[in-house]
Design an enzyme around this catalytic site. Sequence first.
Site, PDB file in Angstrom:
ATOM      1  N   CYS A 106     -21.638   2.158  37.411  1.00 22.63           N
ATOM      2  CA  CYS A 106     -23.072   1.550  36.950  1.00 22.63           C
ATOM      3  C   CYS A 106     -23.199   0.089  37.730  1.00 22.63           C
ATOM      4  O   CYS A 106     -24.271  -0.219  37.505  1.00 22.63           O
ATOM      5  CB  CYS A 106     -22.604   1.251  35.523  1.00 22.63           C
ATOM      6  N   HIS A 143     -23.209 -14.277  25.792  1.00 19.01           N
ATOM      7  CA  HIS A 143     -23.674 -13.202  26.331  1.00 19.01           C
ATOM      8  C   HIS A 143     -22.440 -12.563  27.334  1.00 19.01           C
ATOM      9  O   HIS A 143     -22.423 -13.208  28.368  1.00 19.01           O
ATOM     10  CB  HIS A 143     -25.008 -12.946  26.658  1.00 19.01           C
ATOM     11  N   HIS A 146     -23.344  -5.490  27.541  1.00 19.98           N
ATOM     12  CA  HIS A 146     -23.680  -4.534  26.358  1.00 19.98           C
ATOM     13  C   HIS A 146     -22.673  -3.531  26.411  1.00 19.98           C
ATOM     14  O   HIS A 146     -21.840  -3.258  27.198  1.00 19.98           O
ATOM     15  CB  HIS A 146     -25.249  -3.747  26.698  1.00 19.98           C
ATOM     16  N   ASP A 150     -20.921   5.995  26.346  1.00 19.33           N
ATOM     17  CA  ASP A 150     -20.448   7.035  27.459  1.00 19.33           C
ATOM     18  C   ASP A 150     -19.393   6.753  28.297  1.00 19.33           C
ATOM     19  O   ASP A 150     -19.299   6.983  29.462  1.00 19.33           O
ATOM     20  CB  ASP A 150     -21.863   7.150  28.226  1.00 19.33           C
ATOM     21  N   ARG A 158     -18.154   2.250  26.347  1.00 21.23           N
ATOM     22  CA  ARG A 158     -18.264   1.486  27.890  1.00 21.23           C
ATOM     23  C   ARG A 158     -18.701   0.061  27.833  1.00 21.23           C
ATOM     24  O   ARG A 158     -19.981   0.003  27.408  1.00 21.23           O
ATOM     25  CB  ARG A 158     -19.231   2.320  28.770  1.00 21.23           C
ATOM     26  N   CYS A 160     -20.064  -2.702  29.216  1.00 19.71           N
ATOM     27  CA  CYS A 160     -20.416  -2.994  30.572  1.00 19.71           C
ATOM     28  C   CYS A 160     -20.865  -4.516  30.601  1.00 19.71           C
ATOM     29  O   CYS A 160     -21.842  -4.966  29.925  1.00 19.71           O
ATOM     30  CB  CYS A 160     -21.730  -2.338  30.661  1.00 19.71           C
TER      31      CYS A 160
END
Length: 175
Positions: A106, A143, A146, A150, A158, A160
């Site tokens: 990704c 932050h 996310h 999947d 995941r 990410c």
Amino acid sequence: MKMIKTALVLSVVFLASTGICKAQQTMETKHKNNPYYSRTDTTHLNVSDAEWKKILSPELYYVARQQGTERAFTGKYWDSDTKGTYYCAVCGNLLFRSDAKFASSCGWPSFFETEREGSVIYKEDNSHGMHRIEVECARCNSHLGHIFDDGPPPTHKRFCMNSVSLDFEPDKQAE
């Protein structure tokens, strides 16, 4: 040229003999102006946004405090397979181990689980016309990225993450 090589060898020998590694020096330098950075303290931080803005680099402030995102395939950890531990770049909170990292293609570092329960918190994120679940550091509310459903077994999650929001310490064997 021979004198330069000799000086370089002596420098490497000195660093090795004193136990100072480049990663440690970089980490100490990187966080010397951040009094809230700790790898051992798990106390929740209540630091004003103005204070974080003074302490953090502009790139880290944008991602961690303004919920920004670094461009895919640009972060330093997205394709790293070095064994070690990942911490919050803002406060030093323990987040992930490399054994939970996987190649998700990704463009961001992806993990299937956190290293310890309670190290992150989850918030609904409906920005940019999407419904996602934001992942924040539980210690400083920065932050990180996310989470998606999947990922690989056993969790099928995941995480990410943005590389800029992470600090990495390689295992001793990896150095």
